[in-house]
Scaffold this motif. Structure first.
Motif, PDB file in Angstrom:
ATOM      1  N   GLY A  16      -9.974  -3.148   3.778  1.00  0.00           N
ATOM      2  CA  GLY A  16     -11.028  -3.370   4.940  1.00  0.00           C
ATOM      3  C   GLY A  16     -11.210  -2.315   5.909  1.00  0.00           C
ATOM      4  N   SER A  17     -12.336  -1.975   6.395  1.00  0.00           N
ATOM      5  CA  SER A  17     -12.683  -0.656   7.516  1.00  0.00           C
ATOM      6  C   SER A  17     -13.621  -1.143   8.373  1.00  0.00           C
ATOM      7  CB  SER A  17     -12.732   0.472   6.638  1.00  0.00           C
ATOM      8  OG  SER A  17     -13.018   1.531   7.394  1.00  0.00           O
ATOM      9  N   ASN A  18     -13.677  -0.781   9.648  1.00  0.00           N
ATOM     10  CA  ASN A  18     -14.760  -0.848  10.397  1.00  0.00           C
ATOM     11  C   ASN A  18     -14.793   0.339  11.289  1.00  0.00           C
ATOM     12  OD1 ASN A  18     -12.702  -1.507  12.499  1.00  0.00           O
ATOM     13  ND2 ASN A  18     -13.968  -3.162  13.247  1.00  0.00           N
ATOM     14  N   ILE A  19     -13.977   1.296  11.028  1.00  0.00           N
ATOM     15  CA  ILE A  19     -14.149   2.650  11.686  1.00  0.00           C
ATOM     16  C   ILE A  19     -14.680   3.763  10.566  1.00  0.00           C
ATOM     17  CG2 ILE A  19     -13.015   4.647  12.877  1.00  0.00           C
ATOM     18  CD1 ILE A  19     -11.089   2.617  14.245  1.00  0.00           C
ATOM     19  N   GLU A  20     -15.762   4.233  10.529  1.00  0.00           N
ATOM     20  CA  GLU A  20     -16.630   5.002   9.508  1.00  0.00           C
ATOM     21  C   GLU A  20     -16.205   4.377   8.384  1.00  0.00           C
ATOM     22  OE1 GLU A  20     -15.337   9.312   9.800  1.00  0.00           O
ATOM     23  OE2 GLU A  20     -15.220   9.175  11.876  1.00  0.00           O
ATOM     24  N   LYS A  21     -16.625   3.085   8.086  1.00  0.00           N
ATOM     25  CA  LYS A  21     -16.393   2.619   6.932  1.00  0.00           C
ATOM     26  C   LYS A  21     -17.100   2.938   5.704  1.00  0.00           C
ATOM     27  CE  LYS A  21     -19.593  -0.783   8.575  1.00  0.00           C
ATOM     28  NZ  LYS A  21     -19.846  -1.776   9.889  1.00  0.00           N
ATOM     29  N   GLU A  22     -18.182   3.620   5.901  1.00  0.00           N
ATOM     30  CA  GLU A  22     -19.123   4.220   4.765  1.00  0.00           C
ATOM     31  C   GLU A  22     -18.245   5.137   4.150  1.00  0.00           C
ATOM     32  OE1 GLU A  22     -20.026   3.971   8.323  1.00  0.00           O
ATOM     33  OE2 GLU A  22     -21.717   2.507   8.225  1.00  0.00           O
ATOM     34  N   LYS A  23     -17.352   5.752   4.826  1.00  0.00           N
ATOM     35  CA  LYS A  23     -16.564   7.034   4.465  1.00  0.00           C
ATOM     36  C   LYS A  23     -15.139   6.642   4.094  1.00  0.00           C
ATOM     37  CE  LYS A  23     -14.458  10.032   6.843  1.00  0.00           C
ATOM     38  NZ  LYS A  23     -14.049  10.876   7.898  1.00  0.00           N
ATOM     39  N   ASN A  24     -14.690   5.759   4.868  1.00  0.00           N
ATOM     40  CA  ASN A  24     -13.251   5.508   4.395  1.00  0.00           C
ATOM     41  C   ASN A  24     -12.972   4.420   3.649  1.00  0.00           C
ATOM     42  OD1 ASN A  24     -11.910   7.182   6.389  1.00  0.00           O
ATOM     43  ND2 ASN A  24     -12.692   5.616   8.109  1.00  0.00           N
ATOM     44  N   LEU A  25     -13.618   3.411   3.270  1.00  0.00           N
ATOM     45  CA  LEU A  25     -13.595   2.274   2.326  1.00  0.00           C
ATOM     46  C   LEU A  25     -13.668   2.955   0.731  1.00  0.00           C
ATOM     47  CD1 LEU A  25     -12.537  -0.558   2.372  1.00  0.00           C
ATOM     48  CD2 LEU A  25     -14.992  -1.143   1.879  1.00  0.00           C
ATOM     49  N   PRO A  26     -14.628   3.623   0.584  1.00  0.00           N
ATOM     50  CA  PRO A  26     -14.855   4.285  -0.725  1.00  0.00           C
ATOM     51  C   PRO A  26     -13.550   5.555  -0.879  1.00  0.00           C
ATOM     52  CG  PRO A  26     -16.955   4.563   0.203  1.00  0.00           C
ATOM     53  CD  PRO A  26     -16.062   3.840   1.402  1.00  0.00           C
ATOM     54  N   ARG A  27     -13.210   6.101  -0.010  1.00  0.00           N
ATOM     55  CA  ARG A  27     -12.226   7.083   0.149  1.00  0.00           C
ATOM     56  C   ARG A  27     -10.710   6.501  -0.171  1.00  0.00           C
ATOM     57  NH1 ARG A  27     -10.086  11.189  -1.988  1.00  0.00           N
ATOM     58  NH2 ARG A  27      -8.505  12.353  -0.538  1.00  0.00           N
ATOM     59  N   ALA A  28     -10.677   5.201   0.421  1.00  0.00           N
ATOM     60  CA  ALA A  28      -9.426   4.359  -0.125  1.00  0.00           C
ATOM     61  C   ALA A  28      -9.224   3.916  -1.527  1.00  0.00           C
ATOM     62  CB  ALA A  28      -9.157   3.133   0.780  1.00  0.00           C
ATOM     63  N   ILE A  29     -10.551   3.774  -1.970  1.00  0.00           N
ATOM     64  CA  ILE A  29     -10.362   3.432  -3.428  1.00  0.00           C
ATOM     65  C   ILE A  29     -10.102   4.276  -4.387  1.00  0.00           C
ATOM     66  CG2 ILE A  29     -12.020   2.575  -5.361  1.00  0.00           C
ATOM     67  CD1 ILE A  29     -13.450   0.887  -3.021  1.00  0.00           C
TER      68      ILE A  29
END
Length: 173
Positions: A10-23
């Motif tokens: 889960g992410s809610n800070i720069e989520k458009e960048k951070n969630l795909p990057r985590a994957i």
């Protein structure tokens, strides 16, 4: 022996960048066999913050739960500059948790002096976990209750819709 592990993200800070990057980081470090759709969800606990993006990832790994936490999850949180707040519901660049580890029920050492339960108790409480995990493993029985995860997610969704009149989740395209 290879373990089937579900990690919730889960992410809610720069989520458009951070969630795909985590994957992407998980794919670099281990075998990712499936990724659930991404859902936008309202925050829990601390409500005055941006909405979250949530998903779940299915891994095949020889690592133990403690190794996953200390090697994979810690690496992702460090690379994405996760800052831990006093309030565990505070905004974050990434949140990554082991939700399921095979069909086992146990506690593991996260390497920070805290033990964590598997399955994650929030799986049976919150849609932002139940829906993406059920997308990956709809027929998989919850390790403690034996309820198929798809039915668990549908039941939680029905309860929330009955209470609030709508689903709190929106699929992100």
């Amino acid at each position: 022996m290879s373990n089937q592990v579900v990690i919730a993200l889960g992410s809610n800070i720069e989520k458009e960048k951070n969630l795909p990057r985590a994957i992407e980081l998980l794919r670099e470090m281990c075998e990712v066999t499936a990724v659930a759709p991404i859902y936008e969800t309202k925050p829990v606990g601390l409500l005055n913050q941006p909405n979250f993006w949530n998903t779940a990832v299915l891994l095949q790994t020889d690592l133990t739960a403690s190794q996953i936490k200390q090697q994979l999850i810690s690496t992702i949180e460090t690379k994405l500059k996760r800052v831990r707040q006093t309030d565990k519901n505070a905004p974050r660049t990434i949140d990554a948790d082991i939700v399921l580890f095979n069909d086992a029920v146990f506690e593991y050492d996260g390497g920070d002096g805290r033990t964590r339960p598997v399955p994650d108790p929030d799986l049976a409480k919150f849609l932002h976990l139940a829906i993406p995990v059920a997308d990956l493993l709809p027929n998989f029985p919850h390790p403690e209750t034996s309820e198929p995860l798809g039915e668990l997610a549908e039941r939680l969704l029905a309860e929330v819709v009955e209470e609030y009149g709508r689903s709190p989740l929106t699929a992100v395209s």
